[in-house]
Design a protein around this motif. Structure first.
Motif, PDB file in Angstrom:
ATOM      1  N   PRO A 200    -112.323  59.869   3.295  1.00  0.00           N
ATOM      2  CA  PRO A 200    -112.760  60.867   2.313  1.00  0.00           C
ATOM      3  C   PRO A 200    -111.713  61.953   2.094  1.00  0.00           C
ATOM      4  CG  PRO A 200    -113.867  61.225   4.403  1.00  0.00           C
ATOM      5  CD  PRO A 200    -113.098  59.942   4.547  1.00  0.00           C
ATOM      6  N   PHE A 201    -111.780  62.592   0.947  1.00  0.00           N
ATOM      7  CA  PHE A 201    -110.934  63.741   0.647  1.00  0.00           C
ATOM      8  C   PHE A 201    -111.413  64.925   1.485  1.00  0.00           C
ATOM      9  CE2 PHE A 201    -109.489  67.231  -2.267  1.00  0.00           C
ATOM     10  CZ  PHE A 201    -108.153  66.890  -2.311  1.00  0.00           C
ATOM     11  N   ARG A 202    -110.521  65.877   1.731  1.00  0.00           N
ATOM     12  CA  ARG A 202    -110.908  67.035   2.538  1.00  0.00           C
ATOM     13  C   ARG A 202    -112.065  67.800   1.893  1.00  0.00           C
ATOM     14  NH1 ARG A 202    -108.570  71.321  -0.228  1.00  0.00           N
ATOM     15  NH2 ARG A 202    -106.691  70.829  -1.437  1.00  0.00           N
ATOM     16  N   VAL A 203    -112.824  68.499   2.714  1.00  0.00           N
ATOM     17  CA  VAL A 203    -114.000  69.218   2.222  1.00  0.00           C
ATOM     18  C   VAL A 203    -113.578  70.510   1.534  1.00  0.00           C
ATOM     19  CG1 VAL A 203    -115.475  68.230   4.007  1.00  0.00           C
ATOM     20  CG2 VAL A 203    -114.347  70.423   4.422  1.00  0.00           C
ATOM     21  N   SER A 204    -114.496  71.095   0.769  1.00  0.00           N
ATOM     22  CA  SER A 204    -114.199  72.321   0.036  1.00  0.00           C
ATOM     23  C   SER A 204    -114.342  73.548   0.945  1.00  0.00           C
ATOM     24  CB  SER A 204    -115.149  72.466  -1.159  1.00  0.00           C
ATOM     25  OG  SER A 204    -116.372  73.053  -0.766  1.00  0.00           O
ATOM     26  N   ARG A 205    -113.928  74.674   0.425  1.00  0.00           N
ATOM     27  CA  ARG A 205    -114.041  75.927   1.175  1.00  0.00           C
ATOM     28  C   ARG A 205    -115.506  76.333   1.373  1.00  0.00           C
ATOM     29  NH1 ARG A 205    -110.569  79.074  -0.487  1.00  0.00           N
ATOM     30  NH2 ARG A 205    -109.598  77.862  -2.150  1.00  0.00           N
ATOM     31  N   HIS A 206    -116.399  75.747   0.581  1.00  0.00           N
ATOM     32  CA  HIS A 206    -117.823  76.088   0.671  1.00  0.00           C
ATOM     33  C   HIS A 206    -118.593  75.153   1.590  1.00  0.00           C
ATOM     34  CE1 HIS A 206    -116.839  78.566  -2.740  1.00  0.00           C
ATOM     35  NE2 HIS A 206    -116.642  77.534  -3.523  1.00  0.00           N
ATOM     36  N   HIS A 207    -117.926  74.147   2.122  1.00  0.00           N
ATOM     37  CA  HIS A 207    -118.643  73.068   2.810  1.00  0.00           C
ATOM     38  C   HIS A 207    -119.462  73.581   3.990  1.00  0.00           C
ATOM     39  CE1 HIS A 207    -119.087  69.647   5.645  1.00  0.00           C
ATOM     40  NE2 HIS A 207    -119.331  68.980   4.529  1.00  0.00           N
ATOM     41  N   ALA A 208    -118.866  74.397   4.859  1.00  0.00           N
ATOM     42  CA  ALA A 208    -119.574  74.871   6.056  1.00  0.00           C
ATOM     43  C   ALA A 208    -120.817  75.683   5.662  1.00  0.00           C
ATOM     44  CB  ALA A 208    -118.639  75.698   6.932  1.00  0.00           C
ATOM     45  N   ARG A 209    -120.642  76.585   4.688  1.00  0.00           N
ATOM     46  CA  ARG A 209    -121.787  77.396   4.251  1.00  0.00           C
ATOM     47  C   ARG A 209    -122.871  76.538   3.615  1.00  0.00           C
ATOM     48  NH1 ARG A 209    -122.875  79.120  -0.632  1.00  0.00           N
ATOM     49  NH2 ARG A 209    -120.726  78.885  -1.372  1.00  0.00           N
ATOM     50  N   LEU A 210    -122.461  75.608   2.747  1.00  0.00           N
ATOM     51  CA  LEU A 210    -123.442  74.755   2.082  1.00  0.00           C
ATOM     52  C   LEU A 210    -124.161  73.861   3.094  1.00  0.00           C
ATOM     53  CD1 LEU A 210    -121.360  73.726  -1.065  1.00  0.00           C
ATOM     54  CD2 LEU A 210    -123.314  75.281  -1.013  1.00  0.00           C
ATOM     55  N   ALA A 211    -123.421  73.380   4.102  1.00  0.00           N
ATOM     56  CA  ALA A 211    -124.047  72.558   5.136  1.00  0.00           C
ATOM     57  C   ALA A 211    -125.047  73.381   5.945  1.00  0.00           C
ATOM     58  CB  ALA A 211    -122.982  71.961   6.057  1.00  0.00           C
ATOM     59  N   ALA A 212    -124.667  74.632   6.272  1.00  0.00           N
ATOM     60  CA  ALA A 212    -125.588  75.510   7.017  1.00  0.00           C
ATOM     61  C   ALA A 212    -126.829  75.818   6.186  1.00  0.00           C
ATOM     62  CB  ALA A 212    -124.875  76.800   7.408  1.00  0.00           C
ATOM     63  N   GLU A 213    -126.625  76.072   4.873  1.00  0.00           N
ATOM     64  CA  GLU A 213    -127.768  76.333   4.006  1.00  0.00           C
ATOM     65  C   GLU A 213    -128.668  75.108   3.899  1.00  0.00           C
ATOM     66  OE1 GLU A 213    -126.028  77.559   0.352  1.00  0.00           O
ATOM     67  OE2 GLU A 213    -125.542  79.585   1.059  1.00  0.00           O
ATOM     68  N   ALA A 214    -128.061  73.915   3.827  1.00  0.00           N
ATOM     69  CA  ALA A 214    -128.853  72.686   3.765  1.00  0.00           C
ATOM     70  C   ALA A 214    -129.644  72.493   5.057  1.00  0.00           C
ATOM     71  CB  ALA A 214    -127.943  71.487   3.505  1.00  0.00           C
ATOM     72  N   ASP A 215    -129.003  72.782   6.213  1.00  0.00           N
ATOM     73  CA  ASP A 215    -129.712  72.669   7.493  1.00  0.00           C
ATOM     74  C   ASP A 215    -130.866  73.672   7.550  1.00  0.00           C
ATOM     75  OD1 ASP A 215    -128.001  70.695   8.311  1.00  0.00           O
ATOM     76  OD2 ASP A 215    -126.741  72.012   9.546  1.00  0.00           O
TER      77      ASP A 215
END
Length: 329
Positions: free
Chosen positions: A253-268
């Motif tokens: 996969p291509f590298r994740v975006s700068r928002h990935h950690a926040r979006l993942a935390a929000e999804a969790d």
């Protein structure tokens, strides 16, 4: 907040967490080839500007922009939400892009993966013709704008002038049934205007006005190293080329975006909230069932109901039936 402001907020584009969150038709096989061609140039010490004609919402531009070296420029030319220059092009946009394509959405997606925006030319790609881009200054150009023959043919001639002698041009939709104009312009450039094919995928044509053989030999040397892909050498009208077929399953996969950690935390967090609410609903349902059972048990224990059951149990069935009939009468 006013209704107008609320409407504007609702239309703000969602921030992507991964490249696949960006809408578009840019598959992993071509993403890897973009990385390979651009990286190969960089390893060889080649520099030059980058260009994309037709960006949609930025999926391929994000990958191209990630290869920008110091001193290089990246130009993206697209109408975005501007009006098309002619009726035929306008009809094409209305059919495929008008409802989703905005410059704001492109910029949001691009900046999620790259530090700064490219130079954006919000205009028809014909704006680039007539010597408006520096000749020989570019090392990589991706053409994915109009599907109309006249427009694609002109875009190819812009690329021919703009590319360095060993530069790479990529043409999208060169073989799709709904884009015969792209096919016509592409192969016309091969047979009449010196464009030399390097490699073909299901979606894109990769070529150069320089020598294609070194890149082809390097690609064929990778045969067997690409998961689920097959590389084969072929000849078309006296032009040697490499054809890649197969699946892009298992591609890195291509590298994740700068928002990935926040979006993942929000999804969790949302998942945890949903699980909590579901558990609350289950508890409330269980409490209601328990309350119903207790109410029915209490009703059965009421003295009048106990007496009725006792009479029913002690009297003969014939007498009990007679009493019931008398009550109904």
């Amino acid at each position: 907040m006013t209704d107008a402001a609320l409407s504007a907020d609702q239309q703000l584009p969602a921030e992507p967490g991964v490249l696949d969150d960006v809408p578009g038709w840019f598959w992993d096989q071509d993403r890897h080839l973009f990385d390979w061609f651009l990286g190969r140039q960089e390893k060889a010490g080649r520099s030059g500007d980058l260009m994309e004609m037709g960006a949609y919402l930025g999926r391929s531009a994000i990958v191209i922009g990630s290869h920008l070296q110091p001193g290089e420029a990246f130009t993206v030319c697209d109408l975005f939400d501007s009006d098309a220059p002619d009726d035929e092009n306008s009809a094409e946009m209305d059919m495929s892009y008008r409802r989703t394509l905005t410059r704001t959405a492109f910029e949001t997606n691009y900046l999620a993966f790259n530090e700064r925006l490219p130079e954006i030319v919000q205009a028809p790609t014909s704006t680039l013709a007539g010597g408006r881009v520096a000749p020989g200054a570019f090392r990589f150009i991706h053409i994915d704008a109009s599907h109309l023959y006249e427009h694609v043919a002109e875009d190819i001639q812009v690329a021919r002038t703009a590319l360095a002698s060993d530069g790479i041009v990529v043409l999208d939709d060169y073989r799709s049934a709904h884009t015969p104009g792209v096919a016509a312009a592409t192969w016309e450039a091969v047979f009449n205007h010196g464009l030399r094919p390097i490699v073909l995928t299901d979606s894109k044509f990769y070529g150069t006005w320089g020598d294609p053989e070194p890149a082809q030999l390097d690609l064929l040397a990778r045969r067997g190293t690409l998961p689920h892909c097959d590389l084969a050498g072929e000849s078309v009208g006296g032009h040697r080329l490499v054809r890649i077929s197969g699946s892009d399953a298992g591609a890195e996969p291509f590298r994740v975006s700068r928002h990935h950690a926040r979006l993942a935390a929000e999804a969790d967090h949302r998942a945890a909230e949903d699980a909590f609410r579901a558990a609350e609903r289950d508890r409330e349902s269980a409490d209601r069932d328990l309350a119903d059972r207790r109410a029915r048990a209490a009703e059965r224990r009421r003295p009048t109901n106990v007496a009725k059951r006792a009479v029913g149990d002690l009297l003969p069935p014939v007498v009990t039936s007679a009493i019931r009939r008398a009550r109904r009468g």
